[in-house]
Design an enzyme around this catalytic site. Structure first.
Site, PDB file in Angstrom:
ATOM      1  CE  LYS A   1      -4.345  -1.890   1.597  1.00  0.00           C
ATOM      2  NZ  LYS A   1      -4.044  -3.318   1.885  1.00  0.00           N
TER       3      LYS A   1
HETATM    4  C1  LIG Z   1      -4.734  -4.374   1.311  1.00  0.00           C
HETATM    5  C2  LIG Z   1      -4.053  -5.700   1.291  1.00  0.00           C
HETATM    6  C3  LIG Z   1      -4.414  -6.720   0.396  1.00  0.00           C
HETATM    7  C4  LIG Z   1      -5.591  -6.591  -0.531  1.00  0.00           C
HETATM    8  O1  LIG Z   1      -5.361  -5.723  -1.600  1.00  0.00           O
HETATM    9  P1  LIG Z   1      -6.565  -5.189  -2.500  1.00  0.00           P
HETATM   10  O2  LIG Z   1      -5.980  -4.168  -3.376  1.00  0.00           O
HETATM   11  O3  LIG Z   1      -7.565  -4.609  -1.528  1.00  0.00           O
HETATM   12  O4  LIG Z   1      -7.133  -6.358  -3.218  1.00  0.00           O
HETATM   13  C5  LIG Z   1      -3.668  -7.894   0.382  1.00  0.00           C
HETATM   14  N1  LIG Z   1      -2.646  -8.071   1.224  1.00  0.00           N
HETATM   15  C6  LIG Z   1      -2.272  -7.134   2.118  1.00  0.00           C
HETATM   16  C7  LIG Z   1      -1.123  -7.414   3.023  1.00  0.00           C
HETATM   17  C8  LIG Z   1      -2.954  -5.902   2.181  1.00  0.00           C
HETATM   18  O5  LIG Z   1      -2.570  -4.967   3.070  1.00  0.00           O
END
Ligand SMILES: *Cc1c(COP(=O)(O)O)cnc(C)c1O
Length: 436
Positions: A107
């Site tokens: 993220k």
């Molecule tokens: C947010 C997140 C996801 C999911 O990602 P999306 O874009 O919402 O599908 C998967 N793994 C981790 C560790 C995350 O923080």
């Protein structure tokens, strides 16, 4: 580039407006009016470019003149200042490590780019931007570190008390400066509902310039396309040009970005959508019926989403050609015991430690590969977070073996600062008004 709403394709807003609004009034999602194919010279020579160079090319292709070239370069170099290496684990099985940013989760790509774009568009003398963000763990840390020290912005993070890991909590609550955290005596859904209510409260909107940093913001999606091109480039260097991606999915922003990259010309034949028990999309791919459900709690909690918000974007990318969508994406879902088994197998086969989200993507890739003719296609599964963020859900002997990154060791000496509130909106509103 102009953007429209998936609910009204005749809307036209600028990139700046799409970023600050986050979501159109009609509750659709913003999409670029066109998705130009990248030029062949770039696509055929991806292996000659670095990650920031790729990022610039791709962003420029989508955004056009919304941000002048030199400013766009600066934003990218500042935001994407860490690596996204592809590591070979066995023949045709590679992991794309997306956790080398400051919050140790993928993220960081979205949050860092978005925060810098917002700060770029904030004009001198404008009212301070108040970013409200509800988090189940990873989003809050990435957004906090993305905005830390960014002038004229303030971030308020709401997280569910006792429901984030120790390291995640430290990432949320030890920043100081323009970042503050509130622990809510409730669930992630309660946090999200408080944030949503704030956005529709006239008094708060009068007083503050509120914006959201959640994953539906188009400025979080665009930078996530960069690492797909960069991963492909790394395999090209090894002489591999047949590639599939397996993506651990919750809100489907990450895989949505992969599909956007495909639309811009990334030559990938197959995406594998890997979910936990929240299997709305794998079920849709199997049955053709899209049936959102309430989310269920799992050990891969960043993917506990029953109604993935970015799905409308994916549907929009393939409108009029649902057959293509179904050929391009294969779905797999795994329960918690299968996830634990996958973590064990990854550890015993490669001496590698994967977080639970990542392990689900690995298992999906392995299952997919079983049905394929061997030797032709390289599988890349995306590692979305560093395993040290989830020590409590890993088997003890594996948790013990994790190498803790330096920045986490530093966090451990810091003191948590968080306000504590209940789930009632009036209490949250009073806090915002009194702590201005
Ligand atoms: C947010 C997140 C996801 C999911 O990602 P999306 O874009 O919402 O599908 C998967 N793994 C981790 C560790 C995350 O923080």
């Amino acid at each position: 580039m102009k953007f429209y709403s998936t609910n009204n394709t005749s809307t036209r807003v600028s990139f700046k407006e799409a970023v600050f609004n986050s979501m159109p009034q009609d509750k659709g999602l913003y999409m670029p009016v066109s998705i130009p194919r990248l030029d062949d010279k770039f696509l055929n020579n991806l292996d000659e470019y670095t990650l920031p160079e790729i990022a610039f090319h791709v962003a420029k292709n989508l955004l056009g003149d919304d941000i002048p070239e030199n400013d766009l370069k600066d934003i990218i170099e500042d935001a994407i200042n860490f690596y996204a290496p592809v590591v070979e684990l066995e023949e045709n099985v590679y992991v794309l490590e997306l956790f080398h940013g400051p919050s140790l989760a993928f993220k960081d790509f979205g949050a860092r780019f978005m925060s810098r774009v917002m700060s770029y568009f904030l004009e001198e003398g404008e009212k301070q931007l108040d970013v409200l963000v509800a988090t189940s763990g990873d989003t809050g840390g990435a957004v906090a570190l993305g905005f830390l020290g960014v002038p004229n912005t303030r971030v308020t993070i709401l997280y569910p008390k006792g429901k984030v890991s120790g390291i995640q909590e430290l990432q949320l609550t030890t920043n100081g400066q323009n970042i503050r955290a509130i622990e809510i005596d409730g669930t992630f859904d309660d946090c999200q509902s408080l944030v949503k209510q704030a956005f529709t409260d006239p008094e708060l909107n009068e007083k503050f310039r509120l914006t959201s940093a959640n994953s539906i913001n188009i400025a979080r999606l665009i930078p996530q396309t960069f690492y797909y091109f960069n991963a492909y480039a790394q395999l090209l260097k090894e002489g591999q040009s047949n590639v599939v991606f397996a993506v651990p999915s919750g809100n489907f922003g990450n895989i949505g970005a992969g599909l956007l990259a495909w639309k811009m010309g990334l030559p990938v034949d197959q995406f594998i959508a890997a979910t936990n028990a929240n299997d709305t999309v794998p079920e849709f791919l199997k049955t053709g019926v899209y049936q959102p459900k309430p989310s269920v709690q799992t050990i891969s909690n960043a993917m506990d989403v029953g109604n993935p918000s970015n799905w409308v974007r994916i549907a929009d990318l393939f409108k009029g050609d649902e057959g293509k969508l179904k050929r391009l994406i294969t779905g797999f879902s795994f329960n918690d015991s299968e996830t634990r088994e996958a973590i064990e197998k990854i550890h015993s086969s490669y001496n590698y430690i994967a977080c639970p989200h990542t392990a689900i993507a690995w298992q999906a890739l392995k299952d997919w590969q079983q049905d394929q003719p061997t030797g032709k296609t390289a599988g890349i599964f995306l590692s979305t977070a560093h395993p040290c963020k989830f020590p409590d859900v890993l088997p003890a002997h594996i948790a013990k073996a994790i190498q803790i990154p330096e920045e986490v060791k530093e966090l451990e000496g810091k003191t948590k600062h968080a306000a504590a509130l209940g789930t009632d909106f009036e209490g949250f509103k009073r806090y915002l008004l009194e702590n201005n």
